[in-house]
Design an enzyme around this catalytic site. Structure first.
Site, PDB file in Angstrom:
ATOM      1  N   TYR A 106      -2.051  -1.040   9.914  1.00 27.94           N
ATOM      2  CA  TYR A 106      -2.136  -1.427   8.497  1.00 27.94           C
ATOM      3  C   TYR A 106      -0.843  -1.085   7.745  1.00 27.94           C
ATOM      4  O   TYR A 106      -0.243  -1.945   7.092  1.00 27.94           O
ATOM      5  CB  TYR A 106      -3.333  -0.714   7.866  1.00 27.94           C
ATOM      6  CG  TYR A 106      -3.505  -0.963   6.389  1.00 27.94           C
ATOM      7  CD1 TYR A 106      -3.961  -2.189   5.925  1.00 27.94           C
ATOM      8  CD2 TYR A 106      -3.213   0.030   5.460  1.00 27.94           C
ATOM      9  CE1 TYR A 106      -4.129  -2.419   4.567  1.00 27.94           C
ATOM     10  CE2 TYR A 106      -3.375  -0.190   4.108  1.00 27.94           C
ATOM     11  CZ  TYR A 106      -3.835  -1.415   3.660  1.00 27.94           C
ATOM     12  OH  TYR A 106      -3.994  -1.637   2.315  1.00 27.94           O
TER      13      TYR A 106
ATOM     14  N   SER B 257       0.831  -1.219   0.000  1.00 25.98           N
ATOM     15  CA  SER B 257       0.000   0.000   0.000  1.00 25.98           C
ATOM     16  C   SER B 257       0.854   1.252   0.000  1.00 25.98           C
ATOM     17  O   SER B 257       1.900   1.296   0.659  1.00 25.98           O
ATOM     18  CB  SER B 257      -0.899   0.012   1.241  1.00 25.98           C
ATOM     19  OG  SER B 257      -1.588   1.237   1.317  1.00 25.98           O
TER      20      SER B 257
END
Ligand code: NAP
Length: 255
Positions: free
Chosen positions: A163, A150
């Site tokens: 995350y 990401s």
């Protein structure tokens, strides 16, 4: 001139292929000629639907489905067994399975169980996939390992502590893996999308926030799954041979 993006004769596993980015990736790889394993964790119907589209389009037997929890070593081993038994050696392993928080807590407010859940799927899942793929992806040419990480690793926005940290772990590991695979002609890379319009992105976000995020992108729109899949398709094709140990940020220039 030969099509450098053709995947005829290649076998690809894509985790998280029942929905979102993984679904689009597996459709792209199949469209380029690969035989594919469409992996899901719980959404069997959605995975079957993807396999049906591919088999209708490319000929019966091009796609099979496989249930896998990427955080379980036995599942990941069984996934490669299934792929090898059905198609022969695996050339391409794409790990798109992932989870995120839908409440975006600060680090100070992140429950321990949430940290563990996210690291279990995104961190341990990346490790188990890398470990199995490193042993079993075909040597001598065409071998590819891709993790979907990401752009949150770089943007370091509040609310993404667990995350982004889990994806950062995967990005570091893949670079090391690529170097450990010296002599195998297997490449290992990450593709790191920015915000992409999927269930994961929309979970827990207000309309106003969605609009604000979209405006941050120089293109002034959210990413689509179709913005990410061609990047992966290129990297796993022969044209991507010389891209190795990299994190490719596919985010439309999002800060
Ligand atoms: P999504 O729409 O929520 O889909 C998640 C996929 O992962 C589903 O196929 C799901 O299977 C599977 N999955 C979840 N937990 C799993 C587990 N433990 N084992 C195996 N499979 C599991 O997510 P997405 O937006 O496509 O995200 C795909 C990847 O891109 C993720 O790694 C995510 O972190 C990354 N990413 C997404 C964005 C974004 O804005 N969307 C941005 C950057 C990076 P079931 O359908 O069976 O539940």
């Amino acid at each position: 001139m030969t099509d450098q993006c053709s995947l005829e004769g290649r076998v690809a596993i894509v985790t998280g292929a029942s929905r979102g980015i993984g679904r689009e990736i597996v459709l792209h790889l199949a469209a380029k000629g690969a035989q594919v394993v469409v992996c899901y964790r719980v959404n069997v119907e959605k995975a079957e639907e993807v396999a049906t589209i591919i088999n209708k389009d490319r000929g019966v037997g091009r796609a099979i489905t496989c249930q896998v929890d990427v955080s379980k070593a036995s599942d990941v081993g069984a996934l490669f067994d299934r792929a090898e038994q059905t198609f022969g050696g695996v050339h391409i392993f794409v790990n798109s399975a992932g989870v995120a928080s839908s409440t975006y807590p600060t680090v100070a407010e992140t429950p321990e169980e949430e940290w563990e859940f996210i690291f279990n799927v995104n961190g341990k899942g990346a490790f188990l996939g890398c470990r199995e793929a490193a042993k079993r992806v075909v040597r001598g040419g065409g071998g590819r390992i891709i993790h979907i990480t990401s752009s949150a690793v770089g943007s370091a926005k509040p609310g993404y502590g667990a995350y982004a940290a889990s994806k950062a772990a995967a990005e570091t590991m893949i670079k090391i893996l690529a170097r450990e695979l010296r002599g195998t002609k297997i490449t290992a890379n990450c593709v790191a999308p920015g915000p992409v319009a999927t269930e994961m992105f929309f979970a827990g976000k207000s309309e106003a926030l969605i609009e604000r995020v979209a405006k941050e992108v120089p293109f002034e729109r959210l990413g689509e799954v179709g913005d990410v899949a061609p990047v992966v398709t290129f990297l796993v094709s022969d044209g991507g041979d010389w891209v190795n140990a990299q994190v490719v940020r596919a985010n439309g220039g999002t800060p």
